[in-house]
Scaffold this active site. Structure first.
Site, PDB file in Angstrom:
ATOM      1  N   TRP A   1       0.817  -1.221   0.000  1.00 22.55           N
ATOM      2  CA  TRP A   1       0.000   0.000   0.000  1.00 22.55           C
ATOM      3  C   TRP A   1       0.841   1.257   0.000  1.00 22.55           C
ATOM      4  O   TRP A   1       0.339   2.359   0.041  1.00 22.55           O
ATOM      5  CB  TRP A   1      -0.997   0.002   1.167  1.00 22.55           C
ATOM      6  CG  TRP A   1      -1.926  -1.157   1.038  1.00 22.55           C
ATOM      7  CD1 TRP A   1      -2.029  -2.227   1.868  1.00 22.55           C
ATOM      8  CD2 TRP A   1      -2.830  -1.389  -0.035  1.00 22.55           C
ATOM      9  NE1 TRP A   1      -2.940  -3.122   1.382  1.00 22.55           N
ATOM     10  CE2 TRP A   1      -3.455  -2.638   0.212  1.00 22.55           C
ATOM     11  CE3 TRP A   1      -3.174  -0.708  -1.200  1.00 22.55           C
ATOM     12  CZ2 TRP A   1      -4.413  -3.206  -0.647  1.00 22.55           C
ATOM     13  CZ3 TRP A   1      -4.123  -1.264  -2.052  1.00 22.55           C
ATOM     14  CH2 TRP A   1      -4.729  -2.496  -1.773  1.00 22.55           C
TER      15      TRP A   1
ATOM     16  N   HIS B   1      11.712   6.760  -3.637  1.00 19.93           N
ATOM     17  CA  HIS B   1      12.480   7.989  -3.387  1.00 19.93           C
ATOM     18  C   HIS B   1      13.749   7.948  -4.234  1.00 19.93           C
ATOM     19  O   HIS B   1      14.040   6.932  -4.878  1.00 19.93           O
ATOM     20  CB  HIS B   1      12.799   8.164  -1.892  1.00 19.93           C
ATOM     21  CG  HIS B   1      13.429   6.975  -1.219  1.00 19.93           C
ATOM     22  ND1 HIS B   1      13.812   6.963   0.092  1.00 19.93           N
ATOM     23  CD2 HIS B   1      13.759   5.735  -1.695  1.00 19.93           C
ATOM     24  CE1 HIS B   1      14.336   5.789   0.407  1.00 19.93           C
ATOM     25  NE2 HIS B   1      14.310   5.035  -0.657  1.00 19.93           N
TER      26      HIS B   1
ATOM     27  N   ARG C   1       4.646   6.620  -5.329  1.00 20.49           N
ATOM     28  CA  ARG C   1       4.152   6.083  -4.053  1.00 20.49           C
ATOM     29  C   ARG C   1       2.706   5.670  -4.168  1.00 20.49           C
ATOM     30  O   ARG C   1       1.873   6.417  -4.702  1.00 20.49           O
ATOM     31  CB  ARG C   1       4.305   7.117  -2.942  1.00 20.49           C
ATOM     32  CG  ARG C   1       5.773   7.330  -2.632  1.00 20.49           C
ATOM     33  CD  ARG C   1       6.031   7.952  -1.322  1.00 20.49           C
ATOM     34  NE  ARG C   1       7.448   8.281  -1.265  1.00 20.49           N
ATOM     35  CZ  ARG C   1       7.984   9.103  -0.400  1.00 20.49           C
ATOM     36  NH1 ARG C   1       7.232   9.691   0.505  1.00 20.49           N
ATOM     37  NH2 ARG C   1       9.282   9.342  -0.417  1.00 20.49           N
TER      38      ARG C   1
ATOM     39  N   GLN D   1      11.678  14.211  -6.907  1.00 18.31           N
ATOM     40  CA  GLN D   1      12.562  14.491  -5.782  1.00 18.31           C
ATOM     41  C   GLN D   1      13.931  14.870  -6.312  1.00 18.31           C
ATOM     42  O   GLN D   1      14.263  14.609  -7.473  1.00 18.31           O
ATOM     43  CB  GLN D   1      12.722  13.241  -4.898  1.00 18.31           C
ATOM     44  CG  GLN D   1      11.584  13.027  -3.935  1.00 18.31           C
ATOM     45  CD  GLN D   1      11.907  11.958  -2.882  1.00 18.31           C
ATOM     46  OE1 GLN D   1      12.862  11.184  -3.030  1.00 18.31           O
ATOM     47  NE2 GLN D   1      11.106  11.913  -1.842  1.00 18.31           N
TER      48      GLN D   1
ATOM     49  N   VAL E   1      19.648   7.768   7.915  1.00 18.50           N
ATOM     50  CA  VAL E   1      20.435   8.881   8.458  1.00 18.50           C
ATOM     51  C   VAL E   1      20.399   8.864   9.979  1.00 18.50           C
ATOM     52  O   VAL E   1      19.491   8.308  10.593  1.00 18.50           O
ATOM     53  CB  VAL E   1      19.914  10.263   7.967  1.00 18.50           C
ATOM     54  CG1 VAL E   1      20.193  10.469   6.498  1.00 18.50           C
ATOM     55  CG2 VAL E   1      18.440  10.442   8.280  1.00 18.50           C
TER      56      VAL E   1
ATOM     57  N   ALA F   1      22.947  13.813   3.619  1.00 14.51           N
ATOM     58  CA  ALA F   1      22.118  13.519   2.450  1.00 14.51           C
ATOM     59  C   ALA F   1      20.798  14.246   2.646  1.00 14.51           C
ATOM     60  O   ALA F   1      20.393  14.531   3.777  1.00 14.51           O
ATOM     61  CB  ALA F   1      21.883  12.016   2.322  1.00 14.51           C
TER      62      ALA F   1
HETATM   63  C1  FA5 Z   1      12.229  10.708   1.659  1.00 15.41           C
HETATM   64  O1  FA5 Z   1      11.762  10.344   0.574  1.00 15.41           O
HETATM   65  C2  FA5 Z   1      13.692  10.544   1.951  1.00 15.41           C
HETATM   66  N1  FA5 Z   1      14.311   9.701   0.967  1.00 15.41           N
HETATM   67  C3  FA5 Z   1      14.342  11.900   2.014  1.00 15.41           C
HETATM   68  C4  FA5 Z   1      15.719  11.860   2.594  1.00 15.41           C
HETATM   69  C5  FA5 Z   1      16.811  11.759   1.743  1.00 15.41           C
HETATM   70  C6  FA5 Z   1      15.911  11.903   3.957  1.00 15.41           C
HETATM   71  C7  FA5 Z   1      18.081  11.707   2.274  1.00 15.41           C
HETATM   72  C8  FA5 Z   1      17.165  11.845   4.488  1.00 15.41           C
HETATM   73  C9  FA5 Z   1      18.270  11.754   3.660  1.00 15.41           C
HETATM   74  P1  FA5 Z   1      10.032  11.844   2.490  1.00 15.41           P
HETATM   75  O2  FA5 Z   1       9.155  10.693   2.299  1.00 15.41           O
HETATM   76  O3  FA5 Z   1       9.781  12.716   3.652  1.00 15.41           O
HETATM   77  O4  FA5 Z   1      11.549  11.399   2.583  1.00 15.41           O
HETATM   78  O5  FA5 Z   1       9.995  12.729   1.166  1.00 15.41           O
HETATM   79  C10 FA5 Z   1      10.880  13.797   0.928  1.00 15.41           C
HETATM   80  C11 FA5 Z   1      10.156  15.000   0.361  1.00 15.41           C
HETATM   81  O6  FA5 Z   1       9.399  14.621  -0.788  1.00 15.41           O
HETATM   82  C12 FA5 Z   1       9.088  15.553   1.307  1.00 15.41           C
HETATM   83  O7  FA5 Z   1       9.677  16.470   2.191  1.00 15.41           O
HETATM   84  C13 FA5 Z   1       8.141  16.234   0.367  1.00 15.41           C
HETATM   85  O8  FA5 Z   1       8.634  17.504  -0.034  1.00 15.41           O
HETATM   86  C14 FA5 Z   1       8.175  15.334  -0.846  1.00 15.41           C
HETATM   87  N2  FA5 Z   1       7.049  14.373  -0.855  1.00 15.41           N
HETATM   88  C15 FA5 Z   1       6.872  13.276  -0.098  1.00 15.41           C
HETATM   89  N3  FA5 Z   1       5.755  12.607  -0.437  1.00 15.41           N
HETATM   90  C16 FA5 Z   1       5.202  13.295  -1.439  1.00 15.41           C
HETATM   91  C17 FA5 Z   1       4.026  13.128  -2.238  1.00 15.41           C
HETATM   92  N4  FA5 Z   1       3.226  12.081  -2.107  1.00 15.41           N
HETATM   93  N5  FA5 Z   1       3.771  14.056  -3.206  1.00 15.41           N
HETATM   94  C18 FA5 Z   1       4.600  15.106  -3.379  1.00 15.41           C
HETATM   95  N6  FA5 Z   1       5.722  15.313  -2.682  1.00 15.41           N
HETATM   96  C19 FA5 Z   1       6.020  14.433  -1.715  1.00 15.41           C
END
Ligand code: FA5
Length: 323
Positions: A151, A166, A192, A206, A249, A291
């Site tokens: 999911w 990611h 996702r 991203q 991290v 990172a």
């Molecule tokens: C991550 O994906 C981690 N890989 C980020 C990271 C990289 C952390 C390296 C530490 C070191 P997260 O799920 O929070 O984390 O997503 C990162 C960013 O992607 C969020 O802050 C947000 O800006 C964006 N994001 C997350 N989910 C969505 C979504 N469904 N739609 C649009 N933007 C999103």
């Protein structure tokens, strides 16, 4: 006869079809001299009629023949071709050429790439179709972590591959092949399996960042991210760092930015976990690094004051034309 000679001369001096047309009309058009004379024949006496009618008829015929002859001469000489341009009605309203432009996300992507390049970061890429190893295991994400759930993740049918959730797997792919010092960004699309709303979509962009060297600390991260955000949004940008948890991290944090709709989470970040260095083949005793993973859609939303992420993927021209 004299009259005919004069007209013939005029016809043969016509240098293009338009001029020829004018001469034809001058004599044989609705209000042309010969045409009018022919029409007023009825007013003449019988005797005059008998004399004048055949003269005018033959004059008309001669003119027509001469015009035809000159017209084919002009056409074959290519003069017509050369004149096509001049026949354009310059007063006609023009047809507006519809010019396209880059999608707001692409514009943001290019700006972000430029800023990080100016800070000495190299731009690298990774695949959208990933293995479980790069997307989860190598990033210290436990086997039972909920993000591996069907999911949350789009799995391929045989469960061998998945759509990356990611851009972090690019960290591992790059470190496997390169030795520190490392300074890279990896922009790209991620996926996702989750409910969408105004700030979440099932696919988005991203931008991963990774810097590895000796003696790196959170201060280095803060300096880089501050520089990046103020170059993009101006000196007065309001951001806050919150402690957060990501398995890859330690410590980890999230960065929010203040915008028209209050605080919005823009990125996740932290100091690279020793297990991640180990998975990539580095000795964690020798290296430190930070990172981060920035949500590019969120950056575009802040920059262009877009209040719903789904507009970016709607393909709606009324929306896109505003950028
Ligand atoms: C991550 O994906 C981690 N890989 C980020 C990271 C990289 C952390 C390296 C530490 C070191 P997260 O799920 O929070 O984390 O997503 C990162 C960013 O992607 C969020 O802050 C947000 O800006 C964006 N994001 C997350 N989910 C969505 C979504 N469904 N739609 C649009 N933007 C999103």
């Amino acid at each position: 006869m004299e009259e005919l000679d004069k007209i013939k001369k005029e016809i043969n001096s016509a240098s293009d079809l338009k001029e020829l047309d004018g001469i034809y009309k001058k004599y044989l058009g609705k209000k042309g001299e010969v045409a009018l004379a022919l029409r007023s024949i009825g007013d003449l006496s019988e005797r005059e009629k008998k004399e004048r009618a055949p003269q005018l008829q033959s004059l008309k015929k001669e003119i027509e023949e001469e015009v035809l002859k000159r017209s084919s001469e002009l056409k074959s000489s290519g003069a017509e071709e050369a004149l096509r341009g001049e026949w354009l009605d310059v007063t006609a309203p023009g047809k507006k050429a519809e010019l396209g432009h880059l999608h707001p996300l692409t514009q943001i992507q290019q700006k972000v790439n430029e800023i990080f390049s100016s800070l000495g970061f190299e731009i690298v890429e990774g695949p959208e179709l990933e293995t479980e190893w790069y997307n989860f295991d190598a990033l210290n994400i436990p086997k039972d972590h909920p993000s591996r759930d069907i999911w949350d993740t789009f799995w391929m049918q045989d469960k061998e591959l998945l759509l990356r959730t990611h851009t972090s797997p690019v960290q591992i792919r790059h470190m496997e092949k390169h030795q520190p010092p490392i300074r890279i960004i990896a922009p790209g699309r991620v996926f996702r399996h989750e409910a969408s709303d105004a700030s979440h979509d099932i696919q988005f962009y991203q931008l991963e960042g990774l810097m590895v060297d000796k003696d790196m600390s959170v201060a280095n991260f803060k300096a880089v991210i501050n520089e990046f955000l103020s170059q993009l949004f101006g000196e007065n940008v309001k951001i806050r760092l919150r402690p957060s948890f990501f398995p890859f991290v330690e410590p980890g944090f999230e960065v929010d930015m203040y915008g028209p709709k209050g605080w919005m989470e823009m990125l996740g970040a932290g100091m690279v976990h020793p297990n991640v260095f180990k998975a990539a083949g580095y000795n964690p005793v020798n290296w430190q690094g930070f990172a981060f993973g920035i949500g590019l859609d969120r950056i575009a939303m802040m920059k262009y004051k877009i209040d719903d992420i789904r507009l970016l993927y709607s393909g709606d021209l009324r929306f896109l034309k505003q950028f």
